[in-house]
Write a protein that holds these residues in place. Structure first.
Motif, PDB file in Angstrom:
ATOM      1  N   ASP A  96      42.954  54.200  51.503  1.00 29.78           N
ATOM      2  CA  ASP A  96      43.356  54.042  50.111  1.00 29.78           C
ATOM      3  C   ASP A  96      43.663  52.589  49.787  1.00 29.78           C
ATOM      4  OD1 ASP A  96      44.558  55.188  47.500  1.00 29.78           O
ATOM      5  OD2 ASP A  96      46.210  54.026  48.344  1.00 29.78           O
ATOM      6  N   ARG A  97      44.386  51.894  50.682  1.00 29.96           N
ATOM      7  CA  ARG A  97      44.721  50.493  50.438  1.00 29.96           C
ATOM      8  C   ARG A  97      43.490  49.595  50.484  1.00 29.96           C
ATOM      9  NH1 ARG A  97      48.244  52.529  48.374  1.00 29.96           N
ATOM     10  NH2 ARG A  97      50.481  52.125  48.573  1.00 29.96           N
ATOM     11  N   PHE A  98      42.516  49.959  51.301  1.00 32.11           N
ATOM     12  CA  PHE A  98      41.283  49.184  51.340  1.00 32.11           C
ATOM     13  C   PHE A  98      40.591  49.224  49.987  1.00 32.11           C
ATOM     14  CE2 PHE A  98      36.671  48.913  52.003  1.00 32.11           C
ATOM     15  CZ  PHE A  98      36.577  47.701  52.670  1.00 32.11           C
ATOM     16  N   TYR A  99      40.516  50.400  49.365  1.00 36.07           N
ATOM     17  CA  TYR A  99      39.868  50.528  48.059  1.00 36.07           C
ATOM     18  C   TYR A  99      40.720  49.952  46.931  1.00 36.07           C
ATOM     19  CZ  TYR A  99      36.173  53.465  50.011  1.00 36.07           C
ATOM     20  OH  TYR A  99      35.103  53.927  50.726  1.00 36.07           O
ATOM     21  N   ARG A 100      42.036  50.125  47.017  1.00 39.18           N
ATOM     22  CA  ARG A 100      42.916  49.691  45.936  1.00 39.18           C
ATOM     23  C   ARG A 100      43.231  48.198  45.977  1.00 39.18           C
ATOM     24  NH1 ARG A 100      46.160  53.451  43.071  1.00 39.18           N
ATOM     25  NH2 ARG A 100      45.584  55.596  43.501  1.00 39.18           N
ATOM     26  N   LEU A 101      43.179  47.610  47.175  1.00 39.89           N
ATOM     27  CA  LEU A 101      43.582  46.221  47.325  1.00 39.89           C
ATOM     28  C   LEU A 101      42.437  45.312  47.748  1.00 39.89           C
ATOM     29  CD1 LEU A 101      47.038  46.737  49.107  1.00 39.89           C
ATOM     30  CD2 LEU A 101      46.662  46.039  46.740  1.00 39.89           C
ATOM     31  N   PHE A 102      41.804  45.615  48.862  1.00 37.55           N
ATOM     32  CA  PHE A 102      40.841  44.659  49.409  1.00 37.55           C
ATOM     33  C   PHE A 102      39.581  44.553  48.557  1.00 37.55           C
ATOM     34  CE2 PHE A 102      37.773  42.930  52.485  1.00 37.55           C
ATOM     35  CZ  PHE A 102      38.489  41.812  52.881  1.00 37.55           C
ATOM     36  N   ILE A 103      39.054  45.670  48.112  1.00 35.41           N
ATOM     37  CA  ILE A 103      37.850  45.613  47.270  1.00 35.41           C
ATOM     38  C   ILE A 103      38.128  44.883  45.950  1.00 35.41           C
ATOM     39  CG2 ILE A 103      36.141  46.981  46.007  1.00 35.41           C
ATOM     40  CD1 ILE A 103      35.735  46.854  49.054  1.00 35.41           C
ATOM     41  N   PRO A 104      39.220  45.213  45.223  1.00 35.98           N
ATOM     42  CA  PRO A 104      39.542  44.430  44.024  1.00 35.98           C
ATOM     43  C   PRO A 104      39.768  42.954  44.318  1.00 35.98           C
ATOM     44  CG  PRO A 104      40.734  46.493  43.989  1.00 35.98           C
ATOM     45  CD  PRO A 104      40.103  46.393  45.339  1.00 35.98           C
ATOM     46  N   PHE A 105      40.337  42.635  45.487  1.00 32.72           N
ATOM     47  CA  PHE A 105      40.507  41.225  45.848  1.00 32.72           C
ATOM     48  C   PHE A 105      39.160  40.523  45.947  1.00 32.72           C
ATOM     49  CE2 PHE A 105      40.070  38.399  49.537  1.00 32.72           C
ATOM     50  CZ  PHE A 105      40.702  37.278  49.018  1.00 32.72           C
ATOM     51  N   LEU A 106      38.186  41.167  46.583  1.00 38.97           N
ATOM     52  CA  LEU A 106      36.868  40.544  46.710  1.00 38.97           C
ATOM     53  C   LEU A 106      36.231  40.319  45.346  1.00 38.97           C
ATOM     54  CD1 LEU A 106      35.324  42.408  49.791  1.00 38.97           C
ATOM     55  CD2 LEU A 106      36.296  40.100  49.700  1.00 38.97           C
ATOM     56  N   VAL A 107      36.370  41.296  44.448  1.00 40.64           N
ATOM     57  CA  VAL A 107      35.816  41.138  43.101  1.00 40.64           C
ATOM     58  C   VAL A 107      36.561  40.054  42.338  1.00 40.64           C
ATOM     59  CG1 VAL A 107      35.445  42.284  40.886  1.00 40.64           C
ATOM     60  CG2 VAL A 107      35.015  43.529  43.021  1.00 40.64           C
ATOM     61  N   GLY A 108      37.906  40.140  42.367  1.00 39.14           N
ATOM     62  CA  GLY A 108      38.704  39.158  41.644  1.00 39.14           C
ATOM     63  C   GLY A 108      38.582  37.767  42.217  1.00 39.14           C
TER      64      GLY A 108
END
Length: 397
Positions: A96-108
């Motif tokens: 869940d944290r990978f999708y909620r945090l790391f993926i948005p970080f890569l996009v942002g």
């Protein structure tokens, strides 16, 4: 900023308020008196856009935020971590944290920052093709991270804590405090002792590293950039948040009947008073050091002590004030809370482009700040509302 399954209204509202402070913080940086711009590599500037119009009042505002608000954000981010792990299990929690945090970080950290920093490239070079800009972004500027740094650091903190929890749950301390039959918590908390422990905890996590590494030192590679001198402070506050969540903070330390919460006006006054002291004392300390009355180490020790006292009182003041005053839902604030995480992710391009378009206009620094804040907050809020309607965004954010 992340919405959680265990909703606590006053925490939701405090989290969203801090998000607004983040937007305001970035909106002010173009207009501080200490702002500087490096045309050779704008990554070395204090901010991607620097205006000729300045106001010292925004220095005071920006510095006030810097003292405490990231520490408090990490603390809030830890409050419901234990409940989330217990509900989902470690594997599902990390996924869940990978999708909620790391993926948005890569996009942002990539697409949104590319969009955000183009005005800085135009100011530095006058003009340039998009391929030249992209090359400069990754090679010369070394992939500026911008606000998403908080998200990747928070992801790492979550991963580290999940493994701590998996291997040794006893590191969290005691079990949740036992409740009496009327729902009250049996243990009482003395405000002075709480404040003293909180200050010593904050002091120990920051001051030694500030002396060792320098108070403003950043390090990292590419978008994985962070303020190394505050790494222990931020992780410590995150762990403090996980512990508070474990001991049912909402009924014990921050219960509405606790002495700490009931004295919120006092903490708010001390928050303002200590920060005022922090603002006016540096010139006096500098003179005393130059005169030989204090050694340089002593001068810094006094300053850092006041700095950490300001951080302590600010965190406690905002926590207790929101706990005492937030009693019922508000539709506008509910919307702000629901979209706070996306606002955090989306606001930076609005900030930089607004500041860029205002550069040549003959407005005062404060008026430009208000325009930038309004454009960035309302623009990112409106875009967040629209994006939340998309299925893939709604599913993960």
């Amino acid at each position: 900023m992340l919405q959680t399954a265990s909703r606590t209204l006053w925490i939701d509202y405090l989290r969203s308020f801090l998000t607004v402070l983040v937007v305001a913080h970035h909106s002010s940086l173009a207009y501080t008196t200490f702002a500087s711009f490096d045309k050779v590599a704008y990554i070395n500037s204090t901010h991607p856009i620097v205006d000729t119009h300045r106001w010292v009042g925004l220095d005071i505002f920006e510095n006030f935020n810097d003292v405490f608000f990231m520490s408090l954000m990490f603390l809030i981010a830890g409050l419901f971590v234990v409940k989330s792990i217990e509900r989902k299990g470690v594997t599902a929690f990390l996924r869940d944290r990978f999708y909620r945090l790391f993926i948005p970080f890569l996009v942002g950290g990539t697409l949104l920052n590319l969009l955000a920093h183009y005005p800085a490239y135009l100011v530095a070079h006058g003009s340039g093709s998009l391929p030249a800009y992209v090359t400069d972004f990754f090679v010369v500027e070394q992939w500026p991270v911008g606000p998403p740094w908080f998200i990747w650091v928070l992801f790492v903190f979550n991963v580290v804590f999940a493994f701590i929890y998996l291997t040794n749950k006893s590191l969290l301390g005691s079990k949740p405090l036992a409740a009496q039959s009327d729902g009250s918590i049996t243990k009482t908390h003395k405000p002075v002792k709480t404040l003293l422990y909180w200050f010593l905890f904050t002091f120990a996590l920051y001051v030694p590293f500030a002396f060792w590494l320098g108070p403003g030192t950043w390090t990292g590679f590419g978008p994985f950039d962070f303020q190394i001198s505050r790494a222990a402070l931020y992780f410590g506050y995150f762990i403090l948040g996980t512990w508070l969540g474990k001991v049912r903070f909402n009924e014990s330390l921050f219960g509405t009947s606790s002495l700490l919460v009931r004295r919120w006006p006092l903490w708010l006054s001390l928050c303002a008073g200590v920060y005022t002291l922090l603002t006016i004392v540096p010139p006096f300390l500098t003179n005393l050091v130059k005169q030989g009355t204090f050694s340089e180490i002593t001068g810094y020790l006094i300053y850092f002590s006041i700095y950490m006292l300001s951080c302590t009182f600010s965190c406690i003041a905002f926590l207790t004030t929101f706990r005492a005053l937030v009693k019922k839902p508000n539709a506008a604030w509910d919307s702000l809370s629901d979209h706070a995480y996306l606002i955090y992710l989306l606001h930076y391009p609005f900030v930089i482009w607004a500041q860029y378009l205002l550069l040549e206009l003959p407005f005062t620094a404060f008026f430009k700040f208000l325009i930038t804040l309004s454009v960035a907050l309302l623009g990112s809020w409106g875009l967040a509302i629209q994006l939340r309607k998309a299925k893939f965004v709604k599913q993960y954010l």
